[in-house]
Scaffold this active site. Structure first.
Site, PDB file in Angstrom:
ATOM      1  N   THR A   1     -14.957   6.760 -15.486  1.00  0.00           N
ATOM      2  CA  THR A   1     -14.172   5.596 -15.034  1.00  0.00           C
ATOM      3  C   THR A   1     -13.752   4.688 -16.179  1.00  0.00           C
ATOM      4  OG1 THR A   1     -16.226   4.383 -14.614  1.00  0.00           O
ATOM      5  CG2 THR A   1     -15.269   5.587 -12.773  1.00  0.00           C
ATOM      6  N   CYS A   2     -14.530   4.736 -17.280  1.00  0.00           N
ATOM      7  CA  CYS A   2     -14.146   3.882 -18.397  1.00  0.00           C
ATOM      8  C   CYS A   2     -12.818   4.324 -18.996  1.00  0.00           C
ATOM      9  CB  CYS A   2     -15.237   3.885 -19.466  1.00  0.00           C
ATOM     10  SG  CYS A   2     -15.640   5.525 -20.091  1.00  0.00           S
ATOM     11  N   PHE A   3     -12.467   5.623 -18.828  1.00  0.00           N
ATOM     12  CA  PHE A   3     -11.190   6.125 -19.324  1.00  0.00           C
ATOM     13  C   PHE A   3     -10.202   6.408 -18.203  1.00  0.00           C
ATOM     14  CE2 PHE A   3     -14.523   7.932 -22.207  1.00  0.00           C
ATOM     15  CZ  PHE A   3     -14.334   7.023 -23.228  1.00  0.00           C
TER      16      PHE A   3
END
Length: 1085
Positions: A1052-1054
């Protein structure tokens, strides 16, 4: 020889001169001694004579008059007392004068001619002498009265004594001797005699004396004068007025010196009803109103009294109007009393303005201004306020606004020219101003009404049909009354809320005024108001006062309406009424700014703009909390967004003011773009662009997975806001203490930010709590966490950073908390009770129950306190000082529910909220947030609350590992999302890959980092993105065997979806559905 003679001659001349001067000095000394001796001898003689006169006076009366069983002959007394009056000294002879006064009153009760003191005046030889003598006697009585203090009981009795003396000798009706038939022919002459004496008293300051006695006797905590004394004073004040046949001079005196006595009418009502009846019988109220109605007379009266005592005159007139509400008030209300009250209020307002200085004092009615100290006035101001409050009592409002009631009730259509399409009737204008010209402060309105207007108007309708024009006599009458009450609100600044409360809750004025506005034509006569404002540029016309009064009263009313009253009961306005009202106010506010009808350099100085804009924004915010019109209702159709945004770019003042005061007139998307532009411009100014952030000056932090919040706080809390606004790079340390490898898509910081916020917002940390609707707000017990306020400030900075960078985080906040972040609680119109449902719906229901409780609230046994269970211990919080012992009653229940709501949403968490806001605003400029309402602010934080636009998402997707837009698995994915998944599942998919279930505000074009899909069979070091080489390598690397045991995963960070190369569409559908519903697969690639 000659020199010696010259010296002798000079000495001789000098000696001669000195001898001459000595003789002259001796003569002067002799003359001075003679004069001194003469003065002394004269003084001694006078003292001796005065002593003899006083001795003879004492010998004549021999003590108290009351102890005399027989009265001495009046003629003897007259000859002796005449000399005594001439030598009277207040400090020596006041006791003797009291004796003489008692003798006079006793003699006037005698039926014998020789004993009655008036018999001396019937002697032809003594008549003139006796008249002059009695004038001096009564004048001395006035001076003695001024020296007495009513609060001292002995002197209070003397006041009654001397008032009785004045009363006796200013009329013959109490003279026993005149009652004899033999003296009946003399009555006219004696009446003339008393009138002569009375006229002299008036000239020598009778009204000043009466004023002095009244002020010192009534203007105190408890009135010192008794009812009979007050009645006597009023009788003395009225006698000269009646004798002079109500001349302007005497009306002026009684107005200035009697009716200006603070709280006089209040004391007449409570202590001296007979005196009040005298005022009625002499029609004093009507006569004074008629007198003061003349501008010159009003100016003289006000300039004599000045501010505070003119206010007391107004208060007494208002109280008299209240007492006459069933009698003379209906015929005096308009235009006479309306004009008098309005002009007195205007004069008081002008006086306060001129008295502004550095040495101001607080006035509980007029506010701050420089005024002399007056103890008597200060002690009576509380009662003066209660008198003024009668002006907005229900009965007085009904009489004053009787024309408004008649206008609404009237069912007939007014006769009008069908060809006249303007906002005014040409025929009505002249007649209207023929009646009102004497009361309008300027001729601006007349010019406007005589101007030919070109607006087309089909006309609104009243409750039975019929249209009205802005300049018609009926509307002009209503406007003048509204103008008076508007002036009261402006001048009596400290009573503003009381006035609005009276207008809103003690009459039907607000609803009736709305009916009149509806009848003025399309959009409440918008064109007519704009045309009038183009002439009356300062908005001083009464019609604008009518509009301002309606807006102020409606604002006051809507502010305290709860949802039950506004949305369910729909009183006093229906929801369609609010819709029409909002459309009118929105258009009117836009027009006066865009057309330059208000000074855009300082719009806050326009009372019209302030009132209209305040009500507009109140309705807008109420709609934001619970909608009654669609969002498009607030847009201005004639605004071309591209042109408007271009004007903002060129810093045009009109566009800037519009965006500052009513940003809702352009679509929400454009405002979000403007917000992003503000952020980008600031980054440019601070040197925080991508190029600058790529340099070694960007901040690098190292955090352990197990100590995410602690490490982040330790390294970021000390950063300056400028550094925090720049690039933050994050290096993660895993459980083994090794650096984690990450894909350089600027996503590691996004993961850090998301995970940090996720942990601090976790209720188990006790920094935040969840409402029953799963909304976040600061925990009242967060103090159990060490350094909790510093953590709140850090949290505010982190959330501010997310908004600053456009990173969407899924953290829904309670609307009451967001309103505080936006600073709305600082508004005078903020109502805690309105936001209470967002915190505790059950408590809101309880407070609403108390508000609408039909019985006596005291039966509920409530006090101004709140008991809280804190770690098993009951802690009592007082909502006000001493609240534990203050019961909740029907009179204070509204205060109670607002204090309770304020305590729950503000007092309990004020430190936490303040720390959070301090951190958030260190990153986000509060002025930028003024572009958004509370729901829009939540969307700015958490993304748009709309369905997922799969087409937009697909168009902004990047592919890696051999995947491309036409790849079989990719096509299956989009087809499954579109055809097989429900809307809830699409939201879960979005949350699965981005950590937020809502799409970005401006679409997926603005998702950072961009959404991407990777085939998991290709290693990171082999992947170069969606290129031909990547596709070929992926083709050879991808296994043909179906990976049925693998689930889709995400980073989710990317915003990255890692997808196995499934061989069947059904496998992809089942695995994807399982992954997004079980929250599995969140890991760093």
């Amino acid at each position: 020889m000659f020199g010696t003679n010259s010296c002798n001659r000079g000495a001789f001349l000098e000696a001669t001169r000195e001898a001459r001067e000595e003789r002259a000095a001796e003569r002067r000394r002799d003359e001075a001694a003679v004069k001194v001796q003469a003065v002394v001898r004269g003084w001694l003689v006078r003292c001796s004579l005065d002593k003899k006169i006083r001795e003879k006076f004492d010998e004549l009366f021999g003590g108290e008059a009351a102890s005399l069983e027989t009265l001495p002959p009046a003629l003897d007394v007259f000859h002796e007392v005449t000399h005594f009056i001439k030598i009277f000294k207040l400090e020596k002879d006041v006791k003797r004068f009291e004796v003489f006064t008692r003798y006079l009153l006793a003699s006037m009760d005698s039926e014998h001619l020789q004993l009655s003191y008036v018999s001396c005046g019937m002697n032809k030889e003594l008549t003139l002498h006796w008249i002059h003598h009695m004038k001096d006697v009564l004048f001395i009585a006035c001076k003695v009265l001024e020296s007495l203090q009513a609060e001292i009981s002995s002197e209070n009795r003397l006041i009654s004594l001397y008032l009785h003396l004045l009363l006796t000798f200013t009329a013959t009706n109490t003279w026993k001797i005149v009652r004899s038939p033999n003296f009946e022919p003399l009555r006219p002459a004696l009446n003339k005699l008393t009138e002569n004496i009375m006229g002299d008293l008036v000239c020598r300051g009778l009204y000043t004396t009466l004023n002095h006695v009244l002020v010192r006797g009534l203007c105190r905590g408890k009135a010192a004068l008794r009812g009979p004394a007050i009645t006597t004073i009023l009788t003395l004040a009225l006698r000269p007025l009646v004798a002079a046949q109500y001349s302007d001079k005497l009306l002026s005196l009684i107005t200035i010196h009697t009716l200006s006595v603070p709280t006089l009418v209040h004391h007449l009502v409570t202590l001296a009803p007979e005196a009040l009846q005298m005022l009625r019988s002499n029609e004093l109220f009507e006569r004074v109103v008629e007198f003061v109605q003349t501008e010159q007379n009003l100016r003289i009266v006000f300039n004599t009294l000045e501010g505070s005592y003119a206010l007391c005159l107004l208060a007494n007139l208002v109280h008299l109007a209240y007492e006459e509400r069933e009698a003379s008030l209906p015929k005096l209300a308009f235009p006479k009393l309306n004009f008098v009250v309005k002009r007195l209020l205007e004069k008081c307002g002008e006086y306060v303005t001129t008295k502004q200085s550095s040495l101001t004092q607080w006035h509980p009615v007029l506010g701050w201004f420089s005024r002399p100290l007056d103890q008597h006035l200060n002690e009576s101001l509380a009662l003066v306020k209660s008198q003024l409050q009668l002006l907005w009592s229900g009965s007085v409002i009904r009489v004053m606004f009787s024309s408004l009631s008649n206008l609404v009730i009237d069912q007939e259509l007014p006769t009008h020219d069908p060809n006249n399409t303007s906002g005014f009737t040409a025929s009505s204008t002249t007649s209207s101003f023929a009646n009102l010209s004497s009361m309008t402060p300027s001729n601006l309105l007349k010019k406007a009404l005589e101007r030919k207007l070109s607006s087309s108007s089909t006309g609104g309708s009243l409750r039975g049909g019929g249209s009205r024009k802005l300049g018609s006599p009926a509307v002009a009458t209503v406007a003048m009354v509204c103008s008076m009450y508007h002036t009261a609100i402006t001048t009596l600044s400290q009573l503003r809320m009381d006035i609005l409360t009276g207008l809103c809750y003690k009459s039907e004025m607000v609803g009736q005024l709305w009916q009149v506005l509806l009848s003025l034509g399309p959009l409440c006569g918008l064109k007519s108001f704009l045309d009038l404002l183009s002439v009356s540029t300062k908005a001083t016309a009464p019609e604008f006062h009518m509009l301002v009064l309606f807006c102020d009263a409606t604002t006051h009313l809507v502010t305290v309406l709860d949802d039950l009253e506004m949305y369910e009961q729909q009183r006093p306005f229906t929801l369609p009424d609010y819709s029409t009202m909002a459309a009118f106010l929105n258009s009117f506010t836009y027009k006066i700014i865009s057309n330059g009808l208000v000074d855009i350099r300082n719009v806050q100085n326009s009372a019209l703009f302030l009132s209209v804009h305040t009500l507009l924004m109140l309705l807008y915010k109420r709609n934001s909390r619970r909608s009654y019109v669609p969002d498009t209702h607030w847009l201005i159709k004639e605004v071309r967004v591209s042109t408007f945004m271009a004007d903002l770019e060129r810093n045009k003042k009109t566009a800037q003011v519009l965006m500052q005061k009513m940003p809702h007139i352009i679509p929400h998307t454009e405002r979000v773009l403007l917000f992003r532009k503000h952020v980008n411009n600031e980054k440019l100014v601070l040197g925080l662009t991508d190029a600058a952030c790529a340099t070694p000056h960007s901040t690098l932090i190292t955090v352990h997975r197990s100590r995410l919040v602690e490490d982040g706080y330790r390294q970021l809390a000390s950063l300056s806001p400028r550094s925090l606004k720049g690039m933050i790079r994050v290096r993660f340390i895993n459980e083994q203490g090794l650096d984690e490898a990450g894909i350089d898509q600027d996503g590691v910081f996004k993961e850090f930010l998301e995970e940090t916020l996720k942990r601090v917002f976790d209720p188990s940390l006790n920094l935040f709590r969840l409402t029953s609707e799963e909304r976040l707000y600061p925990s009242p017990t967060s103090s159990m966490t060490e350094n909790h306020l510093l953590l709140f400030e850090f949290t505010g900075r982190m959330l501010g950073k997310a908004v600053y960078e456009g990173i969407v985080v899924d953290c829904p906040f309670a609307s009451f908390f967001l309103s505080q972040v936006l600073g709305e609680q600082q508004s005078a119109l903020y109502s805690s009770i309105d936001e209470l449902p967002s915190l505790d719906p059950e408590l809101y229901k309880s407070m609403t129950y108390i508000k609408h409780y039909d019985g006596d609230v005291i039966e509920l046994d409530l006090t101004f306190s709140y008991d809280e269970d804190y770690l098993g211990q009951i802690i009592t919080h007082e909502l006000r000082p001493g609240g534990k012992v203050v019961p909740v009653t029907n009179d204070n229940k509204i205060v109670y529910i607002h204090l309770m709501a304020h305590f729950k949403m503000h007092t309990q968490i004020k430190d936490q909220t303040k720390a959070f806001i301090r951190g958030f605003r260190s990153i986000i400029n509060p002025e930028w947030l003024s572009l958004f309402s509370i729901p829009e602010f939540q969307r700015l934080i958490s993304g748009d609350n709309v369905a997922v636009d799969l087409k937009d998402l697909r168009e902004n997707t990047l592919y890696y590992g051999g995947f491309h837009d036409k790849h079989r698995v990719v096509c299956w994915l989009w087809d499954i999302l579109e055809r097989d998944f429900k809307e809830e599942e699409r939201a879960l998919f979005l949350k699965f890959v981005t950590s937020c279930s809502k799409p970005p505000l401006l679409g997926f074009t603005h998702l950072e980092p961009p959404f991407s899909i990777r085939c998991v069979e290709v290693g990171d070091d082999e992947d170069t993105g969606d290129t031909i080489g990547s596709v070929i390598r992926g083709f050879f690397a991808i296994r043909k065997r179906d990976p049925v045991n693998r689930l889709p995963t995400s980073s989710t960070c990317f915003n990255l979806l890692k997808l196995p190369n499934y061989q069947r569409k059904s496998t992809l559908r089942d695995k994807l559905r399982y992954a997004i519903t079980s929250n599995t697969g969140f890991e760093l690639s």
